[in-house]
Scaffold this motif. Structure first.
Motif, PDB file in Angstrom:
ATOM      1  N   THR A   1       0.926  -1.212  -0.385  1.00  0.00           N
ATOM      2  CA  THR A   1       0.256   0.008  -0.024  1.00  0.00           C
ATOM      3  C   THR A   1       0.660   1.012  -0.193  1.00  0.00           C
ATOM      4  OG1 THR A   1      -1.811  -1.128   1.579  1.00  0.00           O
ATOM      5  CG2 THR A   1      -2.207   1.261   1.506  1.00  0.00           C
ATOM      6  N   ARG A   2       2.059   1.458   0.893  1.00  0.00           N
ATOM      7  CA  ARG A   2       2.374   2.273   1.092  1.00  0.00           C
ATOM      8  C   ARG A   2       3.839   2.385  -0.702  1.00  0.00           C
ATOM      9  NH1 ARG A   2       4.188   3.626   7.604  1.00  0.00           N
ATOM     10  NH2 ARG A   2       2.321   3.244   8.224  1.00  0.00           N
ATOM     11  N   PHE A   3       4.244   1.233  -0.575  1.00  0.00           N
ATOM     12  CA  PHE A   3       5.321   1.845  -1.905  1.00  0.00           C
ATOM     13  C   PHE A   3       4.567   2.180  -3.149  1.00  0.00           C
ATOM     14  CE2 PHE A   3       5.710  -1.115  -5.744  1.00  0.00           C
ATOM     15  CZ  PHE A   3       7.915  -0.168  -5.959  1.00  0.00           C
ATOM     16  N   SER A   4       2.985   1.690  -3.201  1.00  0.00           N
ATOM     17  CA  SER A   4       2.627   2.173  -4.356  1.00  0.00           C
ATOM     18  C   SER A   4       1.893   3.433  -4.045  1.00  0.00           C
ATOM     19  CB  SER A   4       0.557   1.392  -4.600  1.00  0.00           C
ATOM     20  OG  SER A   4       0.029   2.192  -3.187  1.00  0.00           O
ATOM     21  N   GLN A   5       1.640   4.085  -2.788  1.00  0.00           N
ATOM     22  CA  GLN A   5       1.742   5.725  -2.953  1.00  0.00           C
ATOM     23  C   GLN A   5       2.601   6.550  -2.652  1.00  0.00           C
ATOM     24  OE1 GLN A   5       0.149   4.964   0.781  1.00  0.00           O
ATOM     25  NE2 GLN A   5      -2.101   4.692   0.908  1.00  0.00           N
ATOM     26  N   LYS A   6       3.760   5.833  -2.648  1.00  0.00           N
ATOM     27  CA  LYS A   6       5.429   6.332  -3.109  1.00  0.00           C
ATOM     28  C   LYS A   6       6.458   5.492  -3.142  1.00  0.00           C
ATOM     29  CE  LYS A   6       8.583   9.515   0.074  1.00  0.00           C
ATOM     30  NZ  LYS A   6       8.866  10.015   0.804  1.00  0.00           N
ATOM     31  N   PRO A   7       6.509   4.906  -4.433  1.00  0.00           N
ATOM     32  CA  PRO A   7       7.282   3.957  -5.208  1.00  0.00           C
ATOM     33  C   PRO A   7       8.748   3.960  -4.981  1.00  0.00           C
ATOM     34  CG  PRO A   7       5.287   4.527  -6.519  1.00  0.00           C
ATOM     35  CD  PRO A   7       5.456   4.746  -5.454  1.00  0.00           C
ATOM     36  N   LYS A   8       9.226   3.918  -4.372  1.00  0.00           N
ATOM     37  CA  LYS A   8      10.896   3.504  -4.443  1.00  0.00           C
ATOM     38  C   LYS A   8      11.902   2.343  -5.113  1.00  0.00           C
ATOM     39  CE  LYS A   8      10.204   2.705   0.078  1.00  0.00           C
ATOM     40  NZ  LYS A   8       9.980   2.788   1.262  1.00  0.00           N
ATOM     41  N   TRP A   9      13.314   2.246  -5.368  1.00  0.00           N
ATOM     42  CA  TRP A   9      13.929   1.386  -6.367  1.00  0.00           C
ATOM     43  C   TRP A   9      14.110   0.233  -5.937  1.00  0.00           C
ATOM     44  CZ3 TRP A   9      14.388   2.053 -11.629  1.00  0.00           C
ATOM     45  CH2 TRP A   9      14.092   3.595 -11.889  1.00  0.00           C
ATOM     46  N   ILE A  10      13.631  -1.449  -6.415  1.00  0.00           N
ATOM     47  CA  ILE A  10      14.125  -1.926  -5.565  1.00  0.00           C
ATOM     48  C   ILE A  10      14.611  -2.869  -6.834  1.00  0.00           C
ATOM     49  CG2 ILE A  10      12.423  -4.559  -5.202  1.00  0.00           C
ATOM     50  CD1 ILE A  10      11.302  -2.663  -3.761  1.00  0.00           C
ATOM     51  N   THR A  11      15.728  -3.083  -5.885  1.00  0.00           N
ATOM     52  CA  THR A  11      16.825  -3.238  -7.247  1.00  0.00           C
ATOM     53  C   THR A  11      17.501  -5.090  -6.575  1.00  0.00           C
ATOM     54  OG1 THR A  11      18.813  -2.864  -5.806  1.00  0.00           O
ATOM     55  CG2 THR A  11      17.677  -0.850  -6.789  1.00  0.00           C
ATOM     56  N   GLY A  12      17.827  -5.432  -7.194  1.00  0.00           N
ATOM     57  CA  GLY A  12      18.841  -6.630  -8.250  1.00  0.00           C
ATOM     58  C   GLY A  12      18.640  -8.306  -8.666  1.00  0.00           C
ATOM     59  N   PHE A  13      18.679  -9.309  -8.821  1.00  0.00           N
ATOM     60  CA  PHE A  13      18.597  -9.604 -10.049  1.00  0.00           C
ATOM     61  C   PHE A  13      18.984 -11.768  -9.211  1.00  0.00           C
ATOM     62  CE2 PHE A  13      22.650 -10.916  -8.673  1.00  0.00           C
ATOM     63  CZ  PHE A  13      23.504 -11.736  -9.725  1.00  0.00           C
TER      64      PHE A  13
END
Length: 301
Positions: free
Chosen positions: A101-113
């Protein structure tokens, strides 16, 4: 309808906070400390998950531990990007319990492989947000160029690649949103809420330590499910440590892939330096790329 470009989270700037979690395999402070120093040298603050050094057999703590750490970083107002410390196996065990919920309101970079493909595909499918396929802290010392390119990607300084031609490439040009990641994870995510729609997109694939016959089986699954028919392009990264049976399968991983898409006409790029090899160049999953493959080079922009 396939969107032309998913929304990028804000790029980083000096003074921002980057969170590190271990949603899969365990990691030690000795393994992680050099990467922490590297990130701090970029002018970033580092926040570690509470359970990042926990151990539960091969996992970095229990499912509840890893879930709590990832949720803390998704919700944390002070966290501007989230790095998975390493891959392994485990993200699929917590993905459905996370609250975005909070991520969708304020997205941030999710990183890795690798195992992080679970998060890449889930977020692209559910939230129309770009993520970053790239090296991870445990591998920062493996290749300085890949680590520096990660810095550029996080700070919004990475725009295109020009790479040498590869003998198996299929020439052509195409534009589309980039999707994909680890082939085994794409196979495992089929028919789940994290399963991606590849229609009109450029697909990226990489994998490690698989039997050649299983590479063929996974490519056949992608083909039979329609994921290969309507691509705008195909980018193949490292297929490292492939294994064979006593009776040989008779084809390399690259030949298996090319055979699976032989009836289609879009460009195919082999040898892109991303995945489990020494080089692991960042790719913005969810970004609209133009892929140009000719007899001299490969251009992605």
């Amino acid at each position: 309808m396939t969107k032309l470009n998913l929304t990028p989270p804000p790029f980083l700037k000096p003074g921002d906070c980057i969170g590190i979690v271990a949603p899969a395999r365990k990691i030690s402070a000795e393994e992680l400390n050099p990467a922490i120093r590297q990130l701090e040298s970029w002018g970033l603050k580092v926040k570690l998950g509470k359970h990042i050094y926990s151990i539960d057999n091969q996992f970095a703590g229990t499912d509840e531990d890893r879930l709590a750490d990832m949720q803390q970083m998704l919700d944390g107002e002070e966290v501007n990007a989230i790095l998975s410390a390493r891959g392994g196996y485990g993200s699929v065990r917590i993905i459905d319990k996370l609250d975005f919920t909070r991520f969708s309101q304020k997205p941030k970079w999710i990183t890795g492989f690798s195992d992080v493909t679970v998060f890449h595909n889930h977020i692209q499918t559910q939230f129309d947000t770009q993520t970053l396929h790239c090296t991870m802290p445990i591998n920062f010392s493996k290749d300085a160029e890949s680590t520096e390119l990660l810095r550029k990607a996080l700070f919004g300084e990475l725009n295109e690649y020009t790479l040498p031609a590869y003998s198996l490439n299929r020439q052509g040009a195409g534009k589309g949103v980039l999707c994909g990641g680890n082939l085994s994870l794409l196979y495992a995510l089929a028919a789940t809420p994290s399963d991606i729609d590849t229609k009109g997109k450029i697909l990226f694939l990489e994998d490690l330590d698989e039997y050649l016959y299983h590479i063929d089986r996974m490519m056949m699954q992608l083909k039979r499910s329609g994921k290969l028919a309507t691509l705008k392009g195909l980018v193949i990264g490292d297929f490292s440590g492939m294994k064979d049976n006593a009776i040989p399968f008779g084809k390399t991983a690259e030949q298996i892939i090319l055979d699976a898409v032989k009836e289609y006409s879009y460009p195919v790029c082999f040898g892109f330096p991303a995945g489990h090899g020494v080089k692991n160049f960042p790719l913005y999953l969810g970004r609209n790329y133009e892929l140009i493959v000719n007899d001299k080079n490969i251009l992605m922009r």
